[in-house]
Design an enzyme around this catalytic site. Structure first.
Site, mmCIF file in Angstrom:
data_model
loop_
_atom_site.group_PDB
_atom_site.id
_atom_site.type_symbol
_atom_site.label_atom_id
_atom_site.label_comp_id
_atom_site.label_asym_id
_atom_site.label_seq_id
_atom_site.Cartn_x
_atom_site.Cartn_y
_atom_site.Cartn_z
ATOM 1 N N ARG A 11 8.780 4.064 -4.493
ATOM 2 C CA ARG A 11 7.538 3.641 -5.148
ATOM 3 C C ARG A 11 7.105 4.723 -6.128
ATOM 4 N NH1 ARG A 11 4.079 1.217 -0.020
ATOM 5 N NH2 ARG A 11 5.722 -0.177 0.688
ATOM 6 N N GLN A 69 10.897 3.425 5.744
ATOM 7 C CA GLN A 69 9.962 2.742 6.628
ATOM 8 C C GLN A 69 10.698 2.282 7.873
ATOM 9 O OE1 GLN A 69 8.708 -0.350 3.834
ATOM 10 N NE2 GLN A 69 6.639 0.477 3.970
ATOM 11 N N HIS A 105 10.288 -7.384 10.187
ATOM 12 C CA HIS A 105 9.612 -8.643 9.881
ATOM 13 C C HIS A 105 9.843 -9.613 11.018
ATOM 14 C CE1 HIS A 105 9.935 -6.629 5.990
ATOM 15 N NE2 HIS A 105 8.758 -7.200 5.773
ATOM 16 N N ASP A 151 10.647 -0.397 9.304
ATOM 17 C CA ASP A 151 10.086 -1.692 8.939
ATOM 18 C C ASP A 151 10.649 -2.793 9.823
ATOM 19 O OD1 ASP A 151 8.522 -3.354 7.469
ATOM 20 O OD2 ASP A 151 9.677 -3.206 5.620
ATOM 21 N N LYS A 204 -4.293 -7.203 6.945
ATOM 22 C CA LYS A 204 -3.501 -6.297 7.776
ATOM 23 C C LYS A 204 -4.332 -5.570 8.813
ATOM 24 C CE LYS A 204 -3.794 -2.536 4.450
ATOM 25 N NZ LYS A 204 -3.146 -1.406 3.827
ATOM 26 N N HIS A 231 4.753 -8.621 8.713
ATOM 27 C CA HIS A 231 5.362 -7.349 8.325
ATOM 28 C C HIS A 231 4.797 -6.298 9.258
ATOM 29 C CE1 HIS A 231 5.834 -8.860 3.970
ATOM 30 N NE2 HIS A 231 5.065 -9.746 4.560
ATOM 31 N N CYS A 249 10.580 -6.621 2.421
ATOM 32 C CA CYS A 249 10.372 -8.003 2.823
ATOM 33 C C CYS A 249 11.238 -9.029 2.077
ATOM 34 C CB CYS A 249 8.902 -8.379 2.793
ATOM 35 S SG CYS A 249 7.888 -7.487 1.627
#
Length: 665
Positions: free
Chosen positions: A384, A402, A406, A404, A486, A532, A355
RNA sequence: GCCCUCAUAGCUCAGUAGGUAGAGCGCGUCCUUGGUAAGGACGAGGUCACCAGUUCAAAUCUGGUUGAGGGCUCCA
């Protein structure tokens, strides 16, 4: 006489003091025999409970979902009884029902319980079940004979139960006990009528746990078991467990040569050619859907300045999970020495999320509400740090990709964005034959950033979006991300196991922290809303899930090798090569097996590798210019032309049919 | 991170009352040229995870480290 109401609306007259069992008997002897418990005014109770005038009563049989939980709870008592017989020093703590069975947490002052003890415990359990001892509910004030009897059951000095009882008394609740035979345990109930119901019980595993789940408390032994009403159900369940073991993606990953791990990189998968191919297929399938949904794919750095993570809030809220880079320098005086403490003007950190990178990207331009919703997607590799005990194959790794994205939008676009995403995600899951999707909404956690007002706004926006779409969801209080609430997508695979994949997170904080703005219709600067989202979640985990879901037998479009060409003998190697090249030209992932083995052996090999099709060619095929096809399920077709074969198969991922455009006047 | 268990050939595993290792599969070479789930012969492969300690002697016993497995907690 009293009258009670049944679920079908009918009313029954009963003598005062009649129990739920009496009611069942009155309705019919079949029901009385099948009855397990009762639901009275929406509360689960024992069949022996007396009914009152006006009660709404439902008799539960094994067909009711709640009945299975009751059975398993009773089985936990049965197991506790048996364990005390085998381990007289054991002290009981709590024994709840869990998703596919039950467990009892036990304190052992000495010795231990291992699966080798299961036969002895199960033998006792069988014995108790045979006795068909009735479960009796007793209520105690803490000073009577029942209580004294209960205290004696496991030594009289059980501090865990004492703590539970103190809690009940503090809250002023009724203290109830359940007794079968000589065994008596603190319990809210209800239970099955007698231990005779508990003939299909099996202990499954044993593990460590802590009193009240806290590591600083006493270590307990958790013995798991499961129970069913019938022998068949138990057998099916045990078979399912076996099946799950066979499908373990860590085992299949090795058998199918997909990925490995090494001690030098714990929690970081190495994808072999076949695994990398699958991984890339997942990625390209997702990419094929992105532009249709208005996404633009971007790429942002893996390493960014530590300072940025301070601004984003990750440093304060996510520090323990982050990898940091560290500058090392050779000592100027002694070049053999390395300085570990070299000062860094700009310390760097490896991104645990994408992000902040996307926020930086957003900031590189000025934005207008006319461009919204703006959707940046990235196949973002994040790192991570994980506690050593939680790593697990591809399901829990320390570096993952991911899918991912946004979304930057105005507050009134939130709902339509979420609605779009729910359709999008379910379409993707169904492409992998994952059609059982459960949605959960998670709210503000303890550790979080942003004002109360912001959270309130964000949570109600998500709720509204779900409600307006008519989606059923589970609410998880306090389970949100630190920057926003979320919506999570939990998927059940063919073995009914649940996996968390997709997530949609609403964020009012980060845009503000990074000073993101857009020019609204009013010509003024506003802060955009950031959303997200990830559909697979982690490509690594998703790959693990589909390996298990398909048991390694991937559908054609996902199979790393789709066709294995097998010449009957060396004489037909050239023809096999020509067939292979033709298929390669058609875009088929094909491998030709020219090794010096017999056909049977090569078929076996192809089949163990779960290759969808084996093409066998020999004298017959060569002279006719045809092929013989054997599919993974053992079906054979001979004298097929390559064209006919190509016409039978579909190499593409499942596709949603585009809506036709109707003519308009 | 915590508790329990485990670590022997590429894989699955056997082994030793403490005396430096073995099978099957796989791999290589050769024979065999074959029709839908294992043809045959020979051969190469191991500091028995790593580091200490006990011992004349440690793969075996003890301690530690690392990794893996099952849980707890956490999570994509």
């Amino acid at each position: 006489m009293i009258s009670v109401k049944l679920p079908d609306g009918s009313v029954r007259e009963l003598a005062p003091g009649a129990t739920a069992m009496d009611l069942a008997e009155q309705i019919g002897p079949g029901l009385a025999k099948a009855a397990v418990a009762a639901r009275v005014n929406d509360k689960l109770v024992d069949l022996s409970r007396t009914l009152s005038d006006g009660d709404e009563v439902a008799i539960l049989t094994k067909k009711d979902e709640d009945a299975l939980d009751i059975l398993r709870h009773s089985a936990a008592h049965l197991m506790a009884d048996a364990i005390l017989r085998v381990f007289p020093k054991a002290e009981l703590t709590i024994g709840p029902v869990v998703e596919d069975g039950f467990y009892y947490d036990i304190y052992l002052p000495e010795g231990k319980i291992t699966p080798e003890d299961f036969p002895a415990i199960e033998k006792e359990m069988d014995q108790i079940a045979k006795e068909a001892a009735p479960f009796k509910r007793c209520v105690s004030d803490g000073h009577d004979e029942i209580f004294a009897r209960y205290k004696a059951i496991d030594g009289g000095n059980n501090k865990f139960k004492s703590e539970l009882i103190a809690g009940i008394q503090e809250r002023g609740e009724e203290m109830s006990f359940y007794r079968h035979g000589d065994f008596i345990d603190l319990c809210r109930g209800p239970h099955v009528p007698h231990t005779g119901f508990l003939k299909n019980v099996k202990l499954t595993k044993v593990s460590g746990s802590y009193w009240r789940g806290k590591a600083e408390n006493d270590q307990l032994v958790r013995v798991y078991g499961t129970a069913f009403f019938t022998k068949e159900e138990l057998k099916d369940y045990l078979h399912m467990m076996e099946e799950a073991k066979k499908r373990d993606h860590r085992v299949l990953g090795e058998k199918l040569d997909l990925f490995t791990f090494t001690e030098d990189a714990p929690g970081f998968p190495f994808f072999h050619p076949n695994g990398a191919l699958l991984f890339n297929l997942l990625m390209s399938y997702m990419r094929s859907l992105l532009s249709r949904r208005g996404y633009q794919e971007v790429k942002t750095p893996l390493i960014l300045s530590e300072e940025l993570w301070h601004r984003s809030g990750h440093y304060d809220n996510y520090l323990e999970n982050m990898f940091f880079t560290k500058l090392k320098l050779r000592d100027e005086q002694d070049r053999t020495k390395v300085r570990e403490d070299a000062p860094e003007e700009r310390p760097m950190a490896v991104k645990p999320m994408n992000c902040p990178g996307h926020c930086m990207l957003y900031k590189s331009h000025q934005h207008s509400h006319n461009q919204f919703p703006l959707r940046y997607a990235e196949m973002g590799l994040v790192h991570r740090r994980e506690l050593s005990g939680v790593r697990h194959g591809l399901f829990r790794v320390q570096a993952f990709t991911q899918d991912d994205a946004h979304h930057f939008c105005t507050p009134d676009q939130i709902e339509s964005e979420i609605s779009m995403l729910i359709d999008f995600f379910t379409e993707v899951y169904s492409a992998f034959d994952l059609n059982d999707v459960r949605i959960e909404l998670s709210t503000r956690p303890e550790k979080s950033i942003g004002s109360d007002e912001m959270w309130e706004k964000a949570e109600s926006a998500l709720k509204r979006a779900l409600d307006n779409k008519g989606i059923n969801y589970v609410l998880n209080e306090g389970d949100g991300a630190f920057y926003g609430p979320k919506i999570d997508f939990h998927i059940r695979d063919v073995l009914k196991r649940s996996w968390q994949c997709g997530t949609i997170q609403l964020d009012f904080s980060m845009p503000e922290r990074f000073g993101l703005t857009y020019i609204g219709a009013d010509g003024q600067r506003h802060t955009p809303v950031m959303l997200h989202r990830a559909c697979y979640g982690s490509l690594e985990r998703f790959l693990g899930i589909i390996i298990e879901n398909y048991a390694g037998s991937f559908p054609l479009w996902l199979a790393p090798v789709q066709v294995e060409v097998i010449p009957v003998s060396e004489k037909f190697a050239d023809y096999a090569r020509r067939v292979t090249e033709r298929l390669l030209d058609e875009g088929v992932r094909v491998h030709v097996n020219l090794s010096d083995d017999r056909v049977g052996y090569k078929i076996r090999e192809a089949s163990l590798k779960r290759i969808p099709y084996a093409i066998v060619v020999g004298e017959k095929e060569q002279s006719a210019g045809t092929i013989s096809v054997r599919s993974r399920d053992g079906q054979e077709q001979s004298d097929l032309t390559i064209e006919a074969f190509l016409g039978q198969i579909d190499l593409n991922p499942p596709r949603r049919k585009p809506a036709p455009i109707a003519a308009e006047e």
